[in-house]
Design a protein around this motif. Structure first.
Motif, PDB file in Angstrom:
ATOM      1  N   ASP A  50      34.631  43.305  39.288  1.00 21.08           N
ATOM      2  CA  ASP A  50      35.604  42.705  38.111  1.00 21.08           C
ATOM      3  C   ASP A  50      35.613  41.633  37.685  1.00 21.08           C
ATOM      4  O   ASP A  50      35.589  40.270  37.774  1.00 21.08           O
ATOM      5  N   THR A  51      34.066  42.048  36.284  1.00 24.77           N
ATOM      6  CA  THR A  51      33.413  41.270  35.655  1.00 24.77           C
ATOM      7  C   THR A  51      34.248  39.837  34.720  1.00 24.77           C
ATOM      8  O   THR A  51      33.527  38.974  34.838  1.00 24.77           O
ATOM      9  N   ASN A  52      35.807  40.386  34.747  1.00 19.13           N
ATOM     10  CA  ASN A  52      36.048  39.366  33.665  1.00 19.13           C
ATOM     11  C   ASN A  52      37.004  38.372  34.918  1.00 19.13           C
ATOM     12  O   ASN A  52      37.552  37.693  33.821  1.00 19.13           O
ATOM     13  N   GLU A  53      36.958  38.622  36.084  1.00 23.25           N
ATOM     14  CA  GLU A  53      37.548  38.066  36.886  1.00 23.25           C
ATOM     15  C   GLU A  53      39.206  37.373  36.403  1.00 23.25           C
ATOM     16  O   GLU A  53      40.196  36.754  36.948  1.00 23.25           O
ATOM     17  N   ASP A  54      40.064  38.730  36.086  1.00 25.08           N
ATOM     18  CA  ASP A  54      41.394  39.266  36.107  1.00 25.08           C
ATOM     19  C   ASP A  54      42.332  39.553  37.150  1.00 25.08           C
ATOM     20  O   ASP A  54      43.461  39.708  37.179  1.00 25.08           O
ATOM     21  N   ASN A  55      41.433  39.787  38.927  1.00 30.12           N
ATOM     22  CA  ASN A  55      42.098  40.233  39.885  1.00 30.12           C
ATOM     23  C   ASN A  55      42.664  42.067  39.427  1.00 30.12           C
ATOM     24  O   ASN A  55      42.835  42.662  40.398  1.00 30.12           O
ATOM     25  N   GLN A  56      41.674  42.975  38.771  1.00 31.61           N
ATOM     26  CA  GLN A  56      41.980  44.411  38.554  1.00 31.61           C
ATOM     27  C   GLN A  56      40.906  44.496  37.844  1.00 31.61           C
ATOM     28  O   GLN A  56      39.954  44.185  37.188  1.00 31.61           O
ATOM     29  N   LEU A  57      40.845  46.016  38.077  1.00 30.18           N
ATOM     30  CA  LEU A  57      39.487  46.662  37.893  1.00 30.18           C
ATOM     31  C   LEU A  57      40.057  47.358  36.225  1.00 30.18           C
ATOM     32  O   LEU A  57      41.227  48.197  36.530  1.00 30.18           O
ATOM     33  N   SER A  58      38.877  47.167  35.738  1.00 32.86           N
ATOM     34  CA  SER A  58      39.056  48.645  33.963  1.00 32.86           C
ATOM     35  C   SER A  58      38.564  49.890  34.701  1.00 32.86           C
ATOM     36  O   SER A  58      37.900  49.504  35.237  1.00 32.86           O
ATOM     37  N   PHE A  59      39.177  50.790  33.611  1.00 28.90           N
ATOM     38  CA  PHE A  59      37.566  52.084  33.596  1.00 28.90           C
ATOM     39  C   PHE A  59      36.442  51.760  33.182  1.00 28.90           C
ATOM     40  O   PHE A  59      35.586  52.144  34.803  1.00 28.90           O
ATOM     41  N   GLU A  60      36.469  51.169  32.482  1.00 31.57           N
ATOM     42  CA  GLU A  60      34.890  50.441  32.646  1.00 31.57           C
ATOM     43  C   GLU A  60      33.953  49.505  33.545  1.00 31.57           C
ATOM     44  O   GLU A  60      32.685  49.987  34.260  1.00 31.57           O
ATOM     45  N   GLU A  61      34.972  48.633  34.362  1.00 32.90           N
ATOM     46  CA  GLU A  61      34.591  48.125  34.946  1.00 32.90           C
ATOM     47  C   GLU A  61      33.999  48.871  36.828  1.00 32.90           C
ATOM     48  O   GLU A  61      33.460  48.657  37.300  1.00 32.90           O
ATOM     49  N   PHE A  62      34.819  49.798  36.561  1.00 33.19           N
ATOM     50  CA  PHE A  62      35.230  51.097  37.878  1.00 33.19           C
ATOM     51  C   PHE A  62      34.167  51.570  38.053  1.00 33.19           C
ATOM     52  O   PHE A  62      33.671  51.955  38.911  1.00 33.19           O
ATOM     53  N   ILE A  63      33.657  52.020  36.445  1.00 30.18           N
ATOM     54  CA  ILE A  63      32.579  53.458  36.408  1.00 30.18           C
ATOM     55  C   ILE A  63      31.586  52.865  37.163  1.00 30.18           C
ATOM     56  O   ILE A  63      30.833  54.126  37.116  1.00 30.18           O
ATOM     57  N   VAL A  64      31.651  51.494  36.595  1.00 35.93           N
ATOM     58  CA  VAL A  64      29.814  50.470  37.599  1.00 35.93           C
ATOM     59  C   VAL A  64      29.835  51.340  39.006  1.00 35.93           C
ATOM     60  O   VAL A  64      28.868  51.529  39.247  1.00 35.93           O
ATOM     61  N   LEU A  65      31.644  50.955  39.894  1.00 41.62           N
ATOM     62  CA  LEU A  65      30.922  51.706  41.639  1.00 41.62           C
ATOM     63  C   LEU A  65      30.201  53.183  41.098  1.00 41.62           C
ATOM     64  O   LEU A  65      29.668  53.612  41.779  1.00 41.62           O
ATOM     65  N   ILE A  66      30.851  53.988  40.611  1.00 41.79           N
ATOM     66  CA  ILE A  66      30.304  55.366  40.197  1.00 41.79           C
ATOM     67  C   ILE A  66      29.438  55.977  39.958  1.00 41.79           C
ATOM     68  O   ILE A  66      28.772  56.403  40.583  1.00 41.79           O
ATOM     69  N   GLY A  67      28.423  55.625  39.507  1.00 37.88           N
ATOM     70  CA  GLY A  67      27.386  54.756  39.236  1.00 37.88           C
ATOM     71  C   GLY A  67      26.404  54.553  39.952  1.00 37.88           C
ATOM     72  O   GLY A  67      25.372  55.131  40.385  1.00 37.88           O
TER      73      GLY A  67
END
Length: 132
Positions: free
Chosen positions: A63-80
């Protein structure tokens, strides 16, 4: 479509299967993320899925923007990172001999020649260092 293109579509569809359950349909809240990890990444995050604290830590790292949610862009880092760690595991477990082949990855996939990390802890560490 190719296997790779279908795989990309599967990742997108899996994200939205959970993101549309509660709150904003294009982000994962903490509860949706935990469900996704426990159900759809159970073989890749075997130890983590049993530890709520670790799942929370992973989400916070993503959660790079610290909004307590994951955008797809943030989530895809985990997949990578999971893809990279699984690939390393496949090479570590490759059968001996000539040629390029893969052993089982994080998900326990079959060994096979490559024709066309190493642990879940490594994934968490990679996430933390890549997001700093």
């Amino acid at each position: 479509m190719s296997v790779l293109e279908n795989s990309i579509n599967t990742i997108i569809n899996s994200f939205h299967e959970y993101s549309k359950q509660l709150g904003h349909p294009d982000t994962l809240n903490r509860r949706e993320f935990k469900q996704l990890v426990k159900r759809d990444l159970a073989n890749f995050l075997k130890k983590e899925k049993r530890d709520e604290r670790v799942i929370n830590d992973i989400m916070e790292d993503l959660d790079t923007n610290e909004d307590n949610q994951l955008s797809f862009e943030e989530f895809i880092v985990l997949i990578g990172r999971l893809t990279e760690a699984s690939h390393e595991e496949m090479h570590k477990n490759a059968p001996p001999g000539g040629g390029h082949s893969h052993g089982p990855g994080l998900g326990g996939s079959d060994s096979r020649p490559c024709g066309g990390p190493t642990t879940q802890i490594l994934v968490t560490r990679q996430l933390r260092t890549s997001l700093v």
